[in-house]
Design a protein around this motif. Structure first.
Motif, PDB file in Angstrom:
ATOM      1  N   ARG A 130      28.691 -36.887  28.403  1.00 49.07           N
ATOM      2  CA  ARG A 130      27.947 -36.814  29.665  1.00 49.07           C
ATOM      3  C   ARG A 130      28.596 -37.757  30.677  1.00 49.07           C
ATOM      4  O   ARG A 130      28.044 -38.793  31.049  1.00 49.07           O
ATOM      5  CB  ARG A 130      26.472 -37.156  29.421  1.00 49.07           C
ATOM      6  N   TYR A 132      28.836 -37.502  33.700  1.00 46.25           N
ATOM      7  CA  TYR A 132      28.076 -37.659  34.942  1.00 46.25           C
ATOM      8  C   TYR A 132      27.231 -38.931  34.915  1.00 46.25           C
ATOM      9  O   TYR A 132      26.903 -39.483  35.973  1.00 46.25           O
ATOM     10  CB  TYR A 132      27.208 -36.427  35.203  1.00 46.25           C
ATOM     11  N   GLU A 133      26.868 -39.405  33.724  1.00 49.09           N
ATOM     12  CA  GLU A 133      26.118 -40.665  33.654  1.00 49.09           C
ATOM     13  C   GLU A 133      26.973 -41.818  34.169  1.00 49.09           C
ATOM     14  O   GLU A 133      26.492 -42.689  34.911  1.00 49.09           O
ATOM     15  CB  GLU A 133      25.675 -40.923  32.210  1.00 49.09           C
ATOM     16  N   ARG A 135      29.455 -41.440  36.250  1.00 52.05           N
ATOM     17  CA  ARG A 135      29.665 -41.197  37.689  1.00 52.05           C
ATOM     18  C   ARG A 135      28.509 -41.765  38.510  1.00 52.05           C
ATOM     19  O   ARG A 135      28.700 -42.208  39.646  1.00 52.05           O
ATOM     20  CB  ARG A 135      29.784 -39.703  37.972  1.00 52.05           C
ATOM     21  N   ALA A 136      27.307 -41.715  37.962  1.00 46.23           N
ATOM     22  CA  ALA A 136      26.160 -42.275  38.682  1.00 46.23           C
ATOM     23  C   ALA A 136      26.356 -43.774  38.909  1.00 46.23           C
ATOM     24  O   ALA A 136      26.112 -44.293  40.005  1.00 46.23           O
ATOM     25  CB  ALA A 136      24.878 -42.018  37.890  1.00 46.23           C
ATOM     26  N   GLU A 161      31.677 -29.266  34.785  1.00 45.94           N
ATOM     27  CA  GLU A 161      31.882 -30.673  34.422  1.00 45.94           C
ATOM     28  C   GLU A 161      32.299 -31.510  35.621  1.00 45.94           C
ATOM     29  O   GLU A 161      31.807 -32.627  35.820  1.00 45.94           O
ATOM     30  CB  GLU A 161      32.960 -30.753  33.335  1.00 45.94           C
ATOM     31  N   ARG A 164      29.443 -31.529  38.426  1.00 43.99           N
ATOM     32  CA  ARG A 164      28.383 -32.476  38.034  1.00 43.99           C
ATOM     33  C   ARG A 164      28.757 -33.897  38.415  1.00 43.99           C
ATOM     34  O   ARG A 164      27.921 -34.676  38.895  1.00 43.99           O
ATOM     35  CB  ARG A 164      28.155 -32.436  36.512  1.00 43.99           C
ATOM     36  N   GLY A 165      30.016 -34.246  38.167  1.00 46.00           N
ATOM     37  CA  GLY A 165      30.457 -35.603  38.463  1.00 46.00           C
ATOM     38  C   GLY A 165      30.409 -35.923  39.939  1.00 46.00           C
ATOM     39  O   GLY A 165      29.982 -37.014  40.351  1.00 46.00           O
ATOM     40  N   ASN A 167      28.499 -34.494  42.207  1.00 44.48           N
ATOM     41  CA  ASN A 167      27.094 -34.579  42.616  1.00 44.48           C
ATOM     42  C   ASN A 167      26.463 -35.893  42.177  1.00 44.48           C
ATOM     43  O   ASN A 167      25.756 -36.547  42.950  1.00 44.48           O
ATOM     44  CB  ASN A 167      26.308 -33.405  42.029  1.00 44.48           C
ATOM     45  N   ALA A 168      26.713 -36.299  40.934  1.00 45.35           N
ATOM     46  CA  ALA A 168      26.103 -37.530  40.420  1.00 45.35           C
ATOM     47  C   ALA A 168      26.580 -38.746  41.209  1.00 45.35           C
ATOM     48  O   ALA A 168      25.787 -39.635  41.552  1.00 45.35           O
ATOM     49  CB  ALA A 168      26.426 -37.698  38.935  1.00 45.35           C
ATOM     50  N   HIS A 214      38.729 -37.345  39.155  1.00 50.58           N
ATOM     51  CA  HIS A 214      38.520 -36.627  37.901  1.00 50.58           C
ATOM     52  C   HIS A 214      39.858 -36.012  37.491  1.00 50.58           C
ATOM     53  O   HIS A 214      39.964 -34.840  37.150  1.00 50.58           O
ATOM     54  CB  HIS A 214      37.453 -35.547  38.042  1.00 50.58           C
ATOM     55  N   LEU A 341      22.642 -28.069  34.195  1.00 51.90           N
ATOM     56  CA  LEU A 341      23.777 -28.978  34.320  1.00 51.90           C
ATOM     57  C   LEU A 341      25.047 -28.362  33.741  1.00 51.90           C
ATOM     58  O   LEU A 341      26.130 -28.484  34.318  1.00 51.90           O
ATOM     59  CB  LEU A 341      23.472 -30.304  33.622  1.00 51.90           C
TER      60      LEU A 341
END
Length: 357
Positions: A130, A132-133, A135-136, A161, A164-165, A167-168, A214, A341
């Motif tokens: 994950r 994106y976690e 990336r947050a 994938e 998502r990154g 957006n996060a 990325h 997601l």
């Protein structure tokens, strides 16, 4: 029994012992999309391979092929690995999905694991992290650090994938800095230092003073270092050689425990096709050291966010959130489900530009 007979008998016994030893050893293959020295994605997968060797010793033999293009070349390499006696093969890039399925159908007794894909079979499992976690957390830091309010993002391919990154990172940069803007350049590569450097330079020329990526090489870090006063984040690996500036933190992919676990399952004859998607809490995603180039209060906030995600107290996609066109996606307090997601093909509200088709 004469000497010749004794020698022949001994040689036969040695041959049987060697064959038994070869059969007792589990052979594990890895197919890499970039060079193992890329400093990012492939580097960390290879670290996982090396961890398998260290953990199992002579009980496991690993083989690998690096810089394998996604497509027909991947199918050829996979076929060769299967024919060479591999018991388990890890294919470590999204574009290997169909080649993996195609070869797996021809070798039903070989186990395959495909990273970041979604197609499975009886002898094909899937796994991803994950990201994106992470990336947050990066977005929070980036939103606090930028002075130009322009954050650049080097994207590889327009797959869920990567989307998502973006957006996060944007959601969490926007939370702490309502004036922030994201500029995204699609590089259409996972690893191409020249393209990545050009993309970073173009974003810096457009006013970005923070660069996220990325893609897999350290070329964006080098471009930022040359420009001066530009912050970057390590991608997939620590990229700590550029700390404390321009690299101020990183997302680190930790594949070793997963690889060891799945190899053990093959050895124990308990392997089954499965789908794994773990994050910060499980340790598959790590946040690299946040350097002193980041103010202490921002570092503390970022670490608190990391802990909240790890503990399950906070989900990076928590409403209210709208899609780019203004339609409601998540209501107040609602969190995104994994199905959405995994298939994400839209930007959230506030991001500009279109996602390439």
């Amino acid at each position: 029994m004469n000497r010749r007979t004794l020698l022949a008998t001994a040689a036969f016994a040695i041959g049987l012992a060697g064959a038994a030893s070869a059969q007792d050893s589990t052979k594990v293959g890895f197919v890499f999309v970039g060079p193992i020295g890329d400093g990012g994605w492939t580097y960390e997968h290879n670290q996982g391979r090396l961890a398998v060797e260290e953990h199992f010793g002579d009980a496991v033999e690993t083989v690998y092929q690096e810089s394998v293009p996604e497509g027909a070349d991947a199918e050829r390499v996979l076929t060769q690995m299967a024919l060479s006696g591999a018991d388990l093969i890890f294919t470590t890039s999204f574009g290997y999905m169909d080649p993996t399925l195609n070869v797996a159908a021809k070798f039903p007794n070989v186990k395959f694991e495909h990273a970041t894909g979604y197609k499975r079979a009886d002898n094909v499992g899937t796994y991803s992290a994950r990201f994106y976690e992470g990336r947050a957390v990066q977005g929070h830091i980036a939103g606090k650090l930028t002075e130009s309010n322009i954050i650049g993002y080097i994207a590889s391919y327009p797959i869920p994938e990567v989307i998502r990154g973006i957006n996060a990172a944007y959601i969490h940069a926007k939370k702490v800095n309502p004036d922030v803007q994201f500029k995204v350049i699609w590089a259409y590569t996972w690893f191409d230092p020249a393209k990545e450097a050009d993309a970073a330079t173009a974003l810096i020329e457009q006013g970005a003073d923070v660069i996220l990526q990325h893609t897999d090489s350290t070329a964006p870090q080098a471009a930022a270092e040359k420009a001066g006063n530009v912050y970057t984040f390590g991608q997939a690996s620590d990229m700590g050689e550029y700390a404390p500036m321009p690299r101020v933190s990183s997302i680190i992919d930790n594949w070793a425990p997963y690889y060891i676990d799945r190899v053990q399952a093959v050895i124990d004859s308990t392997w089954e096709s499965d789908d794994t998607w773990d994050g910060i809490g499980a340790g598959m995603v790590k946040i690299g050291e946040i350097t002193d180039a980041v103010p202490a209060d921002v570092k503390a906030e970022a670490l608190a966010l990391k802990e909240a995600i790890a503990n399950g107290d906070y989900h990076p996609f928590t409403g209210p959130l709208n899609k780019q066109d203004g339609t409601v996606w998540l209501a107040e307090g609602e969190t995104a489900d994994d199905g959405t997601l995994l298939g994400m093909d839209f930007y959230v509200e506030g991001l500009t530009g279109e996602i390439p088709q």
